[in-house]
Design an enzyme around this catalytic site. Structure first.
Site, PDB file in Angstrom:
ATOM      1  N   HIS A 146      -5.844   9.152   0.374  1.00 29.67           N
ATOM      2  CA  HIS A 146      -5.620   8.090   1.464  1.00 29.67           C
ATOM      3  C   HIS A 146      -6.326   8.685   2.669  1.00 29.67           C
ATOM      4  O   HIS A 146      -5.851   8.962   3.952  1.00 29.67           O
ATOM      5  CB  HIS A 146      -4.184   8.094   1.995  1.00 29.67           C
TER       6      HIS A 146
ATOM      7  N   HIS B 226       3.754  -2.293   3.008  1.00 30.01           N
ATOM      8  CA  HIS B 226       4.056  -0.875   2.361  1.00 30.01           C
ATOM      9  C   HIS B 226       5.166  -0.677   1.957  1.00 30.01           C
ATOM     10  O   HIS B 226       6.349  -0.764   2.471  1.00 30.01           O
ATOM     11  CB  HIS B 226       3.784   0.145   3.512  1.00 30.01           C
TER      12      HIS B 226
ATOM     13  N   ASP C 240       0.978  -1.364   0.021  1.00 28.94           N
ATOM     14  CA  ASP C 240       0.079   0.026   0.072  1.00 28.94           C
ATOM     15  C   ASP C 240       0.821   1.389  -0.034  1.00 28.94           C
ATOM     16  O   ASP C 240       2.002   1.224   0.352  1.00 28.94           O
ATOM     17  CB  ASP C 240      -0.914   0.125   1.217  1.00 28.94           C
ATOM     18  N   ASP C 241       0.256   2.394  -0.484  1.00 27.25           N
ATOM     19  CA  ASP C 241       0.711   3.648  -0.116  1.00 27.25           C
ATOM     20  C   ASP C 241       1.620   4.229  -1.165  1.00 27.25           C
ATOM     21  O   ASP C 241       2.056   5.571  -1.366  1.00 27.25           O
ATOM     22  CB  ASP C 241       1.381   3.884   1.154  1.00 27.25           C
TER      23      ASP C 241
ATOM     24  N   HIS D 205      -5.864   2.832  -4.055  1.00 27.13           N
ATOM     25  CA  HIS D 205      -5.961   2.915  -2.564  1.00 27.13           C
ATOM     26  C   HIS D 205      -6.211   4.505  -2.352  1.00 27.13           C
ATOM     27  O   HIS D 205      -5.858   5.164  -1.377  1.00 27.13           O
ATOM     28  CB  HIS D 205      -4.424   2.834  -2.301  1.00 27.13           C
TER      29      HIS D 205
END
Length: 381
Positions: free
Chosen positions: A143, A241, A86-87, A139
Site C-alpha cells: 500500500h 474498505h 480496498d485494503d 492493490h
C-alpha cells in the site's frame, strides 16, 4: 429499508483483535518482501525473499478491449454498479461475503499483501471470493503511494503480491487499483508494461472517516446522493474498505438495498466494463488470459482518466511502503532503509513511542493520520 426475501442480518460489530499500531508497523519493517535485506535469513539475493519477484519473467500479452495503463473511473455498461473494497482481506471480510451472498451481489476486492492483515493467512477467504463470483484484483503488496517510489519499487510491489496469488490460484489479476488513487505518468507506463487495467472510482463514500454507528450515515447519504434514479443511463464504481467494521455491518447493506431499489445490477468491475471473466486473470506461467484469449486489446499506457468521475480524495486506507530490489545478508530483523524512508528512523520512533507527528516518512504519516482522525491505537487493529 427492507428488501423482500432478504433475511435480517446482525449489525453487531465483530470483536476487534487486540493489536497495536506499533505491532503492525513493526511487522512491516520485519517483512522480507516489503523490505529486502531485513528479517535475518530472508535477506540477500536479487529480491530478498523466496517469493518476491518470481513473476517478473511472466509474459504480459494484452487481451480484451479494456484499456491498459489508463485510469478508468466509471463503468461502461449502463445500469451497473461495481462496489469495490480496498485494503483487505481482514477480520470483517468473511462477514461481508455473507452479506453479499444474501443479496446475490457481486463485488471486486482490491487486495493488499501486507496491510491491515497478512493475506497469506486469508487463503480460504480469497478462494471463497472467487468461488462465489467476486473479482479479486491488486492493490499492491504494501500500500505505498506509487507515484512516490521508483519504477523498480513499483514493479516489486506488483510482483510480490502476484506471487501470493500464484501460490493460491496459479494465476494473478490483470486489474489493479493504486493506493490513494495515485498513479500517473511513469506509474501508468509501468502498469501498462505489466499488463494492468488501472481502476479508480466515481463514488467515494468516505467510509474510512465515518466509523461509528451514527457517523456511517454520512457515507450512506453520500452514496444515495451520488446514484441517479435513472439506471438506464448511468453506471458507477463505488469505493469502500472491508477493513472497517461499520462499512461491513451498516454501510454495505444500505448500498445494496439502495442500488437494487433503483434498478441497478451489482456486478464486478470486469463485468461493468464489459470484460469477459476469463480476461480478469493472467496465467502465472504462460501469461495468457485464463479464459484463453491472447488477442491484443486496449490502450498500452501512459493515459489519463478514462470515463467520467471524480478521482480526488484518495482512498484513505493504510500506508505501507515500496519494496526495493536489493538486499544484503539480512540483519537484526528490522530494516533500516527503504526507497521512501518509511522503515528508517521515523518508523523506529513510531514503534518506540506509538505516536508520531506528520513528517516525510510514510509510516510516520500513517500513525499520525489515524491519530488525527481521533482513533486510539486499540481501535486501529
Amino acid at each position: 429499508m427492507a428488501v423482500s426475501g432478504i433475511p435480517t442480518i446482525s449489525t453487531t460489530v465483530p470483536a476487534t483483535p487486540v493489536r497495536t499500531m506499533s505491532a503492525i508497523l513493526k511487522d512491516r519493517c520485519d517483512s522480507p518482501i516489503l523490505f529486502p535485506g531485513s528479517g535475518g535469513d530472508n535477506g540477500g539475493g536479487d529480491n530478498g525473499s523466496g517469493d518476491s519477484g518470481n513473476t517478473g519473467g511472466v509474459p504480459r500479452p494484452k487481451f480484451g478491449s479494456v484499456a491498459y495503463g489508463v485510469n478508468i473511473a466509471t463503468c461502461t455498461v449502463p445500469g451497473t454498479i461495481a462496489i469495490t473494497y480496498d485494503d483487505g482481506p481482514f477480520t470483517y471480510t468473511a462477514q461481508l461475503l455473507d452479506i453479499l451472498a444474501r443479496y446475490n451481489a457481486s463485488s471486486t476486492f482490491f487486495i493488499n499483501g501486507l496491510n491491515w492483515g497478512d493475506t497469506r493467512q486469508y487463503g480460504g477467504v480469497l478462494r471463497r471470493m472467487v468461488a462465489e463470483g467476486h473479482q479479486i484484483a491488486s492493490h499492491t503488496y504494501g500500500h505505498p503511494d506509487l507515484n512516490t517510489i521508483d519504477s523498480a519499487a513499483r514493479r516489486q510491489q506488483m510482483f510480490s503480491l502476484e506471487a501470493i496469488f500464484k501460490d493460491f490460484f496459479g494465476y494473478f489479476p490483470t486489474y489493479m487499483r493504486p493506493p490513494f488513487g495515485s498513479c500517473n505518468g511513469a506509474c501508468l507506463t509501468d502498469m501498462a508494461d505489466l499488463g494492468y487495467h488501472v481502476i479508480m472510482w466515481n463514488i467515494d463514500t468516505l467510509d474510512y472517516a465515518n466509523q461509528s454507528p451514527t457517523a456511517i450515515q454520512t457515507s450512506m447519504d453520500i452514496f444515495d446522493g451520488a446514484v441517479s434514479t435513472d439506471a438506464s443511463r448511468n453506471a458507477y464504481i463505488s469505493l469502500e474498505h472491508d477493513v472497517h467494521p461499520y462499512t461491513v455491518s451498516h454501510l454495505t447493506e444500505h448500498i445494496l438495498q439502495t442500488a437494487q431499489s433503483r434498478g441497478y445490477r451489482l456486478v464486478t468491475v470486469g463485468e461493468c466494463l464489459g470484460d469477459p471473466s476469463g480476461n480478469w486473470y493472467r496465467d502465472a506461467v504462460t501469461g495468457n488470459a485464463v479464459g484463453g484469449s491472447t488477442t491484443d486489446g486496449g490502450d498500452n499506457g501512459g493515459g489519463e482518466t478514462s470515463g467520467e468521475g471524480d478521482n480526488n480524495g484518495g482512498d484513505g486506507g493504510d500506508e505501507g511502503s515500496g519494496g526495493d530490489n536489493g538486499g544484503d545478508d539480512g540483519g537484526n530483523g528490522n530494516a533500516t532503509v527503504s526507497p521512501d524512508g518509511s522503515c528508517g528512523v521515523e518508523i523506529q520512533m513510531a514503534i518506540a513511542e506509538g505516536v508520531a507527528k506528520p513528517a516525510s516518512g510514510v509510516a510516520t504519516r500513517h500513525v499520525w493520520e489515524y491519530e488525527a482522525r481521533g482513533y486510539e491505537e486499540e481501535d486501529i487493529l
